[in-house]
Design a protein around this motif. Structure first.
Motif, PDB file in Angstrom:
ATOM      1  N   ASN A  39     -18.282 -11.694 -25.931  1.00 39.43           N
ATOM      2  CA  ASN A  39     -17.311 -11.398 -26.987  1.00 39.43           C
ATOM      3  C   ASN A  39     -16.109 -12.316 -26.741  1.00 39.43           C
ATOM      4  OD1 ASN A  39     -14.945 -10.237 -28.236  1.00 39.43           O
ATOM      5  ND2 ASN A  39     -16.143  -8.404 -28.614  1.00 39.43           N
ATOM      6  N   PRO A  40     -15.737 -13.141 -27.727  1.00 41.74           N
ATOM      7  CA  PRO A  40     -14.679 -14.129 -27.502  1.00 41.74           C
ATOM      8  C   PRO A  40     -13.282 -13.542 -27.337  1.00 41.74           C
ATOM      9  CG  PRO A  40     -15.385 -14.188 -29.783  1.00 41.74           C
ATOM     10  CD  PRO A  40     -16.313 -13.251 -29.069  1.00 41.74           C
ATOM     11  N   THR A  41     -13.123 -12.245 -27.545  1.00 41.38           N
ATOM     12  CA  THR A  41     -11.792 -11.632 -27.412  1.00 41.38           C
ATOM     13  C   THR A  41     -11.593 -10.928 -26.073  1.00 41.38           C
ATOM     14  OG1 THR A  41     -12.442  -9.517 -28.412  1.00 41.38           O
ATOM     15  CG2 THR A  41     -11.707 -11.265 -29.920  1.00 41.38           C
ATOM     16  N   ILE A  42     -12.625 -10.945 -25.208  1.00 43.13           N
ATOM     17  CA  ILE A  42     -12.566 -10.248 -23.926  1.00 43.13           C
ATOM     18  C   ILE A  42     -12.946 -11.232 -22.816  1.00 43.13           C
ATOM     19  CG2 ILE A  42     -13.390  -8.287 -22.578  1.00 43.13           C
ATOM     20  CD1 ILE A  42     -14.235  -6.946 -25.203  1.00 43.13           C
ATOM     21  N   ALA A  43     -12.163 -11.255 -21.758  1.00 48.19           N
ATOM     22  CA  ALA A  43     -12.461 -12.129 -20.624  1.00 48.19           C
ATOM     23  C   ALA A  43     -13.646 -11.593 -19.825  1.00 48.19           C
ATOM     24  CB  ALA A  43     -11.235 -12.245 -19.712  1.00 48.19           C
ATOM     25  N   ASP A  44     -14.212 -12.439 -18.965  1.00 45.36           N
ATOM     26  CA  ASP A  44     -15.297 -12.017 -18.076  1.00 45.36           C
ATOM     27  C   ASP A  44     -14.795 -10.971 -17.080  1.00 45.36           C
ATOM     28  OD1 ASP A  44     -17.147 -13.744 -19.212  1.00 45.36           O
ATOM     29  OD2 ASP A  44     -16.888 -15.310 -17.697  1.00 45.36           O
ATOM     30  N   GLY A  45     -15.731 -10.220 -16.530  1.00 47.25           N
ATOM     31  CA  GLY A  45     -15.425  -9.241 -15.498  1.00 47.25           C
ATOM     32  C   GLY A  45     -15.261  -7.846 -16.070  1.00 47.25           C
ATOM     33  N   PRO A  46     -15.630  -6.840 -15.287  1.00 50.41           N
ATOM     34  CA  PRO A  46     -15.531  -5.464 -15.772  1.00 50.41           C
ATOM     35  C   PRO A  46     -14.097  -5.004 -16.025  1.00 50.41           C
ATOM     36  CG  PRO A  46     -16.319  -5.519 -13.499  1.00 50.41           C
ATOM     37  CD  PRO A  46     -16.273  -6.928 -13.970  1.00 50.41           C
TER      38      PRO A  46
END
Length: 125
Positions: A39-46
């Motif tokens: 999702n381009p609006t959320i960075a990687d990682g939990p």
């Protein structure tokens, strides 16, 4: 069989995340620290996902996320959801996850607003 184990774990994840709206608990239960987010609006990682999603789930008591179907094939799992929020049109959501070593390591999503008028009588759910 990998699908059976992933399905059982995924069903628990889906219940925690979508039904009980306990985002952090769902992520702690099944999501890897190596979580890749498409999702381009959320960075990687939990942590980034929890920060973005908790307000939409945990902190939105009037929102509902009705699970329509769950599909699991080997290391891939998908949940089809009807998302409803007061004052907003319903949305059809397909979340796709990839497992590695029994943990979710990757996520894609597709969202579509449910139209007021459709070109046919087929339901979206």
């Amino acid at each position: 069989m990998k699908s059976a184990g992933n399905r059982a774990a995924f069903e628990t994840f889906v219940d925690l995340f979508y039904t009980q709206k306990r985002v952090a608990d769902a992520f702690a239960y099944l999501v890897s620290d190596r979580y890749i987010q498409h999702n381009p609006t959320i960075a990687d990682g939990p942590a980034a996902a929890i920060e973005m999603l908790a307000p939409k789930f945990d902190e939105s008591p009037d929102a509902s996320f009705e699970v329509q179907r769950i599909l699991v094939d080997e290391d891939l799992a998908m949940v089809h959801v009807k998302a409803s929020r007061p004052g907003a049109p319903d949305a059809a959501v397909a979340d796709i996850y990839r497992f590695e070593d029994g943990r979710i390591v990757e996520h894609w999503d597709v969202l579509q607003q449910v139209p007021v008028h459709a070109a046919h009588d087929h339901p979206m759910f």
